[in-house]
Design an enzyme around this catalytic site. Structure first.
Site, PDB file in Angstrom:
ATOM      1  CE1 TYR A  54      -3.205   2.875   0.659  1.00  0.00           C
ATOM      2  CE2 TYR A  54      -1.832   3.513   2.507  1.00  0.00           C
ATOM      3  CZ  TYR A  54      -3.118   3.942   1.384  1.00  0.00           C
ATOM      4  OH  TYR A  54      -3.551   5.038   1.439  1.00  0.00           O
ATOM      5  CG  HIS A  84      -4.817  14.051  -2.178  1.00  0.00           C
ATOM      6  ND1 HIS A  84      -5.238  13.226  -3.324  1.00  0.00           N
ATOM      7  CD2 HIS A  84      -4.939  13.207  -1.158  1.00  0.00           C
ATOM      8  CE1 HIS A  84      -5.391  12.071  -2.776  1.00  0.00           C
ATOM      9  NE2 HIS A  84      -5.367  11.765  -1.523  1.00  0.00           N
ATOM     10  CG  ASN A 196      -1.116   9.302   5.191  1.00  0.00           C
ATOM     11  OD1 ASN A 196      -0.741   8.304   5.716  1.00  0.00           O
ATOM     12  ND2 ASN A 196      -2.309   9.856   5.027  1.00  0.00           N
ATOM     13  CE1 TYR A 279     -18.185  32.478  45.429  1.00  0.00           C
ATOM     14  CE2 TYR A 279     -19.135  31.285  43.802  1.00  0.00           C
ATOM     15  CZ  TYR A 279     -19.138  31.413  45.163  1.00  0.00           C
ATOM     16  OH  TYR A 279     -19.749  30.591  45.934  1.00  0.00           O
ATOM     17  NE  ARG A 282     -14.780  34.862  48.323  1.00  0.00           N
ATOM     18  CZ  ARG A 282     -15.837  33.964  48.329  1.00  0.00           C
ATOM     19  NH1 ARG A 282     -15.738  32.820  49.145  1.00  0.00           N
ATOM     20  NH2 ARG A 282     -17.077  34.579  48.139  1.00  0.00           N
ATOM     21  CG  PHE A 328      -3.555   8.326   8.889  1.00  0.00           C
ATOM     22  CD1 PHE A 328      -4.849   8.466   9.297  1.00  0.00           C
ATOM     23  CD2 PHE A 328      -3.038   7.265   8.394  1.00  0.00           C
ATOM     24  CE1 PHE A 328      -5.518   7.243   8.943  1.00  0.00           C
ATOM     25  CE2 PHE A 328      -3.893   6.169   7.998  1.00  0.00           C
ATOM     26  CZ  PHE A 328      -5.303   6.280   8.389  1.00  0.00           C
ATOM     27  CD  GLU A 414      -9.316   7.876   3.762  1.00  0.00           C
ATOM     28  OE1 GLU A 414      -9.576   8.984   3.859  1.00  0.00           O
ATOM     29  OE2 GLU A 414      -8.331   7.372   3.139  1.00  0.00           O
TER      30      GLU A 414
END
Length: 509
Positions: A54, A84, A196, A279, A282, A328, A414
């Site tokens: 792969y 991409h 990646n 508050y 404080r 990744f 994915e």
């Protein structure tokens, strides 16, 4: 100052900032070069033997079952980058782009990626010579890493897309030529090795974290000024109170406040004017301290990720294995940056509440309404509080966790993604809002001190007050307020106030 040595295992937040903002140059260690070359040798062996693996001789994502011939491996890598490059929206700032390049170089230096050393040296030359790829902010799911924005980084390496060089936006090929850097052709595994990973979300988040740590220090200074403006009670900061609980951030904050307020003639003790404060005064140690503990946790996670191998597949030279995994996936950073959003938002939330006590005559212990004389004809700081309220409200929307969302991609191959880059970008947006709110509190506190009558501030708060008043006059009649706010924000960005106070009182924890 010598170059910072990149070895894939020792990058930290401080030298990350030295490179991204300080423009310090980097070099790859000799040990890392050996690891890189050995992993590359294994990739070339796989290509020569045409062993189906792969990312080396297959397609990507849902196309992982498509085998690519030896002759088409270069075309495969180039097509990967071109297809991409789908980023959209605004362009990342220069420091973030530099951080992306630096983190990718460091990740590749771990020796698990199988990239050529010469390809890495091209990316390093871009960083050192100041060729900054145009990288759009939007388009990453945070798994498989930051594919789209990292592809834009690689476009410049192959002479495509655009880059900034010496302040000029140019075609990448022209920017590379002017910088004297050769463009490259990618070969087997290299395109995937470069895109990646989690380096975009980590760069954005690391810069935001660094600024958040400094903002937390400034928050202690702004709270101290407000405390003096309201004649606050310092007994609540007694170390015994905080040691009884044991939370480190809280203990440190109380110590900071007492150090900053040391010698002040504006603070009080319990019972002098009132028994206890609200508050927002404080509980400053408890609230600021929780955010500091949050930032400490995130720093630990970020520095692990800075030195991690986050691509896929990973090359294990000793065993001659190539394993397809999921490093990744941005979930560790996504969760951390969602936590960062909460920690920063709370600093602004309590700051705005302190600001409200300064401008509200029902709460301000005798100060004029909205911190201005001749109220009515003058509105003073009335709308400053509106603006602060708007920013903290916006932060509540931005603080919604990105990491709880997931949209499947690549035909459901994915099927769970992190949205970590969205988390980091929203954290950065919250930081900008927090900076503005604290700038507003500082302005109001200095105005209130002047109206109350400055009887003598603390050792640290005097420095902060003086820096503001050297640049911004007291408001005696209405004027354009955003100009003053912007000036204080610039001081915060430059870390001017924190650095000068630390010179006087020592490190703010």
């Amino acid at each position: 100052m010598g170059n910072i040595v990149i070895d894939g295992k020792s990058l930290n937040l401080e030298n990350f900032i030295q490179v991204t903002r300080g423009k310090q140059k980097v070099e790859i260690s000799e040990d890392a070069k050996k690891k890189i070359n050995k992993a590359r040798d294994l990739v070339e062996k796989i290509v020569a033997e045409e062993k189906v693996t792969y990312g080396i001789n297959t397609g990507f994502g849902k196309f992982s079952d498509v085998v690519i011939s030896k002759e088409d491996t270069e075309k495969l890598q180039r097509n990967l980058i071109m297809s991409h490059s789908c980023g959209v929206g605004k362009v990342f700032d220069e420091d973030v782009a530099r951080g992306i390049m630096l983190l990718r170089i460091n990740a590749l230096s771990t020796g698990y990626s199988g990239i050529r050393l010469s390809t890495m040296e091209t990316l390093m030359a871009m960083l050192n010579e100041g060729v900054h790829p145009i990288i759009p902010e939007q388009g990453s799911l945070g798994a498989s890493g930051d594919l789209a924005p990292l592809a834009h980084m690689v476009l410049t390496m192959i002479g495509e897309g655009e880059a900034i060089y010496k302040g000029e936006r140019l075609e990448s090929a022209q920017a590379m030529k002017k910088a004297g850097i050769e463009i490259i052709s990618l070969t087997s595994k290299e395109g995937l090795a470069l895109i990646n990973g989690t380096q975009v979300m980590t760069s954005v988040g690391a810069h935001t974290l660094y600024d958040a740590i400094n903002i937390s220090k400034l928050s202690d200074i702004s709270a101290s000024l407000t405390n003096e403006a309201l004649n606050g009670i310092v007994d609540a900061y007694d170390s015994r109170v905080h040691e009884a609980r044991g939370q480190k951030g809280q203990i440190d904050t109380a110590k900071n406040l007492l150090n900053i307020l040391d010698g002040s003639k504006m603070t009080t003790r319990q019972g002098d004017l009132r028994v206890q404060d609200a508050y927002a005064l404080r509980c400053t140690p408890q609230v600021h301290g929780a955010s500091k503990d949050c930032f400490k946790y995130i720093k630990e996670k970020v520095e692990i990720e800075m030195n991690a191998a986050t691509d896929n597949p990973l090359i294990f030279v000793k065993e001659e294995d190539v394993i397809s995994g999921g490093n990744f996936h941005g979930q560790p950073m996504a969760v951390a940056f969602d936590f960062l959003k909460i920690g920063m938002s709370e600093l602004a939330n309590i700051s705005e509440r302190r600001l409200e006590r300064l401008v509200n005559p029902a709460l301000s212990e005798g100060l004029p309404a909205f911190l201005v004389e001749e109220g009515g004809i003058n509105s003073g700081f009335m709308i400053v509080q509106y603006a602060a309220a708007a920013l903290v409200s916006e932060n509540k929307t931005l603080a919604h966790p990105a990491s709880v969302d997931s949209i499947p991609s690549s035909a459901n191959q994915e099927d769970h993604v992190s949205m970590g880059t969205i988390a980091s970008r929203h954290a950065r947006d919250i930081l900008r809002n927090v900076r503005k709110v604290i700038a507003m509190e500082i302005l109001c506190a200095c105005q209130a001190i002047d109206l109350r009558g400055n009887k003598g501030l603390g050792k640290g708060s005097t420095i902060g007050y003086d820096i503001v008043r050297e640049n911004i006059d007291m408001v005696k009649k209405d004027r354009i307020m955003h100009v003053d706010i912007d000036k204080v924000e610039e001081m915060i960005e430059a870390e001017t106030i924190v650095k000068e106070v630390e010179k006087e009182i020592g490190e703010i924890l």
